[in-house]
Each structure stands twice: as C-alpha cells, then as structure tokens.
Design a protein around this motif. Structure first.
Motif, PDB file in Angstrom:
ATOM      1  N   MET A   1     -23.999  -3.806 -16.254  1.00  8.70           N
ATOM      2  CA  MET A   1     -22.786  -5.037 -15.527  1.00  8.70           C
ATOM      3  C   MET A   1     -23.686  -6.013 -15.264  1.00  8.70           C
ATOM      4  SD  MET A   1     -20.480  -4.989 -12.376  1.00  8.70           S
ATOM      5  CE  MET A   1     -19.906  -3.202 -12.485  1.00  8.70           C
ATOM      6  N   ALA A   2     -23.528  -7.492 -15.481  1.00  6.80           N
ATOM      7  CA  ALA A   2     -24.098  -8.491 -14.845  1.00  6.80           C
ATOM      8  C   ALA A   2     -23.842  -8.473 -13.666  1.00  6.80           C
ATOM      9  CB  ALA A   2     -23.147  -9.727 -15.627  1.00  6.80           C
ATOM     10  N   LYS A   3     -25.378  -9.730 -12.639  1.00  7.00           N
ATOM     11  CA  LYS A   3     -24.827  -9.561 -11.036  1.00  7.00           C
ATOM     12  C   LYS A   3     -23.558 -10.880 -11.073  1.00  7.00           C
ATOM     13  CE  LYS A   3     -29.762  -9.506 -11.027  1.00  7.00           C
ATOM     14  NZ  LYS A   3     -31.460  -9.885 -10.051  1.00  7.00           N
ATOM     15  N   GLY A   4     -22.606 -10.093  -9.955  1.00  2.00           N
ATOM     16  CA  GLY A   4     -21.968 -10.781  -9.047  1.00  2.00           C
ATOM     17  C   GLY A   4     -21.508 -10.224  -8.061  1.00  2.00           C
ATOM     18  N   VAL A   5     -20.699 -10.762  -7.536  1.00  2.00           N
ATOM     19  CA  VAL A   5     -19.986 -10.067  -5.890  1.00  2.00           C
ATOM     20  C   VAL A   5     -19.043  -9.546  -6.360  1.00  2.00           C
ATOM     21  CG1 VAL A   5     -19.149 -11.325  -4.012  1.00  2.00           C
ATOM     22  CG2 VAL A   5     -20.714 -12.844  -5.387  1.00  2.00           C
ATOM     23  N   THR A   6     -19.332  -8.532  -5.652  1.00  2.00           N
ATOM     24  CA  THR A   6     -18.104  -6.933  -5.519  1.00  2.00           C
ATOM     25  C   THR A   6     -18.064  -7.785  -4.340  1.00  2.00           C
ATOM     26  OG1 THR A   6     -19.417  -5.405  -6.349  1.00  2.00           O
ATOM     27  CG2 THR A   6     -18.177  -4.891  -5.538  1.00  2.00           C
ATOM     28  N   VAL A   7     -15.845  -8.321  -3.949  1.00  2.06           N
ATOM     29  CA  VAL A   7     -15.298  -8.431  -3.061  1.00  2.06           C
ATOM     30  C   VAL A   7     -14.192  -6.862  -2.825  1.00  2.06           C
ATOM     31  CG1 VAL A   7     -13.323  -9.848  -2.351  1.00  2.06           C
ATOM     32  CG2 VAL A   7     -15.163 -10.104  -3.690  1.00  2.06           C
ATOM     33  N   ASN A   8     -14.740  -6.308  -1.865  1.00  3.29           N
ATOM     34  CA  ASN A   8     -13.113  -5.344  -1.168  1.00  3.29           C
ATOM     35  C   ASN A   8     -11.554  -5.708  -1.490  1.00  3.29           C
ATOM     36  OD1 ASN A   8     -11.528  -4.249   0.574  1.00  3.29           O
ATOM     37  ND2 ASN A   8     -12.789  -3.087   1.222  1.00  3.29           N
ATOM     38  N   CYS A   9     -10.815  -4.683  -2.599  1.00  2.00           N
ATOM     39  CA  CYS A   9      -9.288  -5.965  -2.354  1.00  2.00           C
ATOM     40  C   CYS A   9      -8.442  -5.357  -1.343  1.00  2.00           C
ATOM     41  CB  CYS A   9      -9.206  -5.001  -4.189  1.00  2.00           C
ATOM     42  SG  CYS A   9     -10.184  -6.092  -5.334  1.00  2.00           S
ATOM     43  N   ASP A  10      -9.120  -4.675  -0.524  1.00  2.00           N
ATOM     44  CA  ASP A  10      -8.100  -3.924   0.756  1.00  2.00           C
ATOM     45  C   ASP A  10      -7.222  -5.308   1.142  1.00  2.00           C
ATOM     46  OD1 ASP A  10      -8.740  -1.648   0.841  1.00  2.00           O
ATOM     47  OD2 ASP A  10     -10.041  -1.861   2.162  1.00  2.00           O
ATOM     48  N   LYS A  11      -7.307  -6.593   0.877  1.00  2.00           N
ATOM     49  CA  LYS A  11      -6.318  -7.302   1.913  1.00  2.00           C
ATOM     50  C   LYS A  11      -5.344  -8.263   0.521  1.00  2.00           C
ATOM     51  CE  LYS A  11      -9.742  -9.073   5.575  1.00  2.00           C
ATOM     52  NZ  LYS A  11     -10.180  -7.966   5.368  1.00  2.00           N
ATOM     53  N   LEU A  12      -5.346  -7.817  -0.689  1.00  2.00           N
ATOM     54  CA  LEU A  12      -4.620  -8.089  -1.571  1.00  2.00           C
ATOM     55  C   LEU A  12      -3.344  -7.400  -1.289  1.00  2.00           C
ATOM     56  CD1 LEU A  12      -5.158  -8.049  -5.495  1.00  2.00           C
ATOM     57  CD2 LEU A  12      -2.919  -7.987  -4.399  1.00  2.00           C
ATOM     58  N   GLU A  13      -2.401  -8.475  -0.677  1.00  2.00           N
ATOM     59  CA  GLU A  13      -0.842  -7.834  -0.746  1.00  2.00           C
ATOM     60  C   GLU A  13       0.001  -8.956  -1.520  1.00  2.00           C
ATOM     61  OE1 GLU A  13      -0.825  -9.075   3.535  1.00  2.00           O
ATOM     62  OE2 GLU A  13      -1.702  -7.166   3.798  1.00  2.00           O
ATOM     63  N   VAL A  14       0.918  -7.510  -1.493  1.00  2.00           N
ATOM     64  CA  VAL A  14       2.009  -7.932  -2.552  1.00  2.00           C
ATOM     65  C   VAL A  14       3.120  -7.534  -1.379  1.00  2.00           C
ATOM     66  CG1 VAL A  14       0.900  -8.393  -5.037  1.00  2.00           C
ATOM     67  CG2 VAL A  14       2.310  -5.856  -3.974  1.00  2.00           C
ATOM     68  N   THR A  15       4.519  -8.471  -2.280  1.00  2.00           N
ATOM     69  CA  THR A  15       6.255  -8.362  -1.578  1.00  2.00           C
ATOM     70  C   THR A  15       6.801  -7.993  -2.967  1.00  2.00           C
ATOM     71  OG1 THR A  15       5.623  -9.713   0.163  1.00  2.00           O
ATOM     72  CG2 THR A  15       7.739  -8.867  -0.217  1.00  2.00           C
ATOM     73  N   VAL A  16       7.115  -6.473  -2.243  1.00  2.00           N
ATOM     74  CA  VAL A  16       7.974  -5.991  -3.473  1.00  2.00           C
ATOM     75  C   VAL A  16       9.422  -5.081  -1.968  1.00  2.00           C
ATOM     76  CG1 VAL A  16       8.516  -4.194  -5.004  1.00  2.00           C
ATOM     77  CG2 VAL A  16       6.624  -5.042  -4.252  1.00  2.00           C
ATOM     78  N   ALA A  17      10.472  -5.649  -3.578  1.00  2.00           N
ATOM     79  CA  ALA A  17      11.926  -5.418  -2.094  1.00  2.00           C
ATOM     80  C   ALA A  17      11.520  -5.385  -0.710  1.00  2.00           C
ATOM     81  CB  ALA A  17      12.090  -4.324  -2.592  1.00  2.00           C
ATOM     82  N   GLY A  18      10.581  -6.906  -0.746  1.00  2.00           N
ATOM     83  CA  GLY A  18      10.692  -7.728   0.894  1.00  2.00           C
ATOM     84  C   GLY A  18       9.888  -6.493   1.446  1.00  2.00           C
ATOM     85  N   GLN A  19       8.972  -5.676   1.494  1.00  2.00           N
ATOM     86  CA  GLN A  19       8.234  -5.233   1.690  1.00  2.00           C
ATOM     87  C   GLN A  19       6.887  -5.648   1.197  1.00  2.00           C
ATOM     88  OE1 GLN A  19       8.429  -0.447   1.017  1.00  2.00           O
ATOM     89  NE2 GLN A  19       9.751  -0.417   2.416  1.00  2.00           N
ATOM     90  N   THR A  20       5.674  -5.287   2.489  1.00  2.00           N
ATOM     91  CA  THR A  20       4.642  -6.032   1.702  1.00  2.00           C
ATOM     92  C   THR A  20       3.499  -4.058   1.235  1.00  2.00           C
ATOM     93  OG1 THR A  20       4.423  -7.666   3.309  1.00  2.00           O
ATOM     94  CG2 THR A  20       2.624  -6.828   3.136  1.00  2.00           C
ATOM     95  N   ILE A  21       3.011  -4.135   0.681  1.00  2.00           N
ATOM     96  CA  ILE A  21       2.095  -3.045  -0.115  1.00  2.00           C
ATOM     97  C   ILE A  21       0.590  -4.087  -0.372  1.00  2.00           C
ATOM     98  CG2 ILE A  21       4.467  -1.831  -0.170  1.00  2.00           C
ATOM     99  CD1 ILE A  21       3.444  -2.555  -3.541  1.00  2.00           C
ATOM    100  N   ASN A  22      -0.083  -2.733  -0.548  1.00  2.00           N
ATOM    101  CA  ASN A  22      -1.365  -3.402  -0.710  1.00  2.00           C
ATOM    102  C   ASN A  22      -2.423  -2.416  -2.230  1.00  2.00           C
ATOM    103  OD1 ASN A  22      -4.658  -3.228  -1.854  1.00  2.00           O
ATOM    104  ND2 ASN A  22      -4.725  -4.048   0.507  1.00  2.00           N
ATOM    105  N   PRO A  23      -1.532  -3.042  -3.723  1.00  2.00           N
ATOM    106  CA  PRO A  23      -1.394  -2.351  -4.657  1.00  2.00           C
ATOM    107  C   PRO A  23      -2.938  -2.213  -4.932  1.00  2.00           C
ATOM    108  CG  PRO A  23      -0.920  -4.502  -5.099  1.00  2.00           C
ATOM    109  CD  PRO A  23      -1.158  -4.434  -3.699  1.00  2.00           C
TER     110      PRO A  23
END
Length: 134
Positions: A1-23
């Motif tokens: 794999m090429a060199k890159g920056v690895t970012v934790n995705c725990d802060k990615l939030e979406v709202t589904v049916a009025g609820q905020t989830i972290n897919p």
C-alpha cells in the motif's frame, strides 16, 4: 500500500430516521497525506459546483450536470483513498474505489462521501491524526 495518513472513522456520523449513528465505528481509512495542486483545484471546483447546484431550482433538469459531478467525485475518491478497513452490510471488507469503481455507488452514502472529502478541509487531516494519537 502507498504511504498515506490513516484516520480513525469513529467520528463519521450519519442521521437515519432521526437517529445519529456511526456506520464506520472501529474502522479506518488511509488517504493521501497531501493533495497535488491539480487534485486540490479539482476538489475546490467540485465543492463550488455542488454548492452552486444545490441552489438551482429543483424544477430544472440537471441530469447531465449531476452525472458529470458524480463522475468527478468518483475520480477524486479514486485518487484520495489509498486503503481502508470499511465493511459492507454483510461485514466483508470493501474494495477501495480505485480497485472497484462501482463500490462508491453500491456502498457509500452521501454523508460518508462528504466526510472523506471534508478530511481535506484546512488542517482537518492533521487534527484528526493528532486526536487519534492522543
């Protein structure tokens, strides 16, 4: 794999049916650490066009423009994403867009795409990496 920056995705939030989830909780994405000038300009143009398009009268037919913007977005993701641990609905690790161009359309929602592209907002990558290292 090429060199890159690895970012934790725990802060990615979406709202589904009025609820905020972290897919993408517990998953990571590895992206280019910097963007070459051409890609940075493309990303800026993409952002400007999507904002302009959102302000256009919805009664107009903009299918061609939407398709063009979608294709440009896929190309940006192909260049930005170097790797990830993202899984599909069955829990299988997904191919990266460069290896499977259909993965964006099949698996990613608009909130996820905007979150990825938003990592290149001023100092966002450095800030997320700093938080993960703390």
């Amino acid at each position: 794999m090429a060199k890159g920056v690895t970012v934790n995705c725990d802060k990615l939030e979406v709202t589904v049916a009025g609820q905020t989830i972290n897919p993408r909780e517990g998953e990571t994405i590895t992206i280019r650490p910097t963007l070459p000038l051409g890609l940075e300009q493309e990303l800026d143009n993409f952002r400007l066009e999507t904002v302009a398009l959102s302000e256009i009268d919805r009664g107009d037919n903009h299918t061609d423009k939407l398709n063009e913007i979608y294709d440009r977005m896929k190309n940006l993701l192909n260049e930005i994403i170097l790797g990830w641990t993202w899984t599909d609905i069955e829990g299988e690790v997904m191919s990266i867009p460069k290896d499977d161009p259909t993965v964006v359309q099949r698996e990613l929602g608009p909130d996820e795409i905007h979150w990825i592209l938003g990592l290149y907002a001023k100092a966002a990558v450095a800030e997320e990496v700093k938080k993960d290292d703390a």
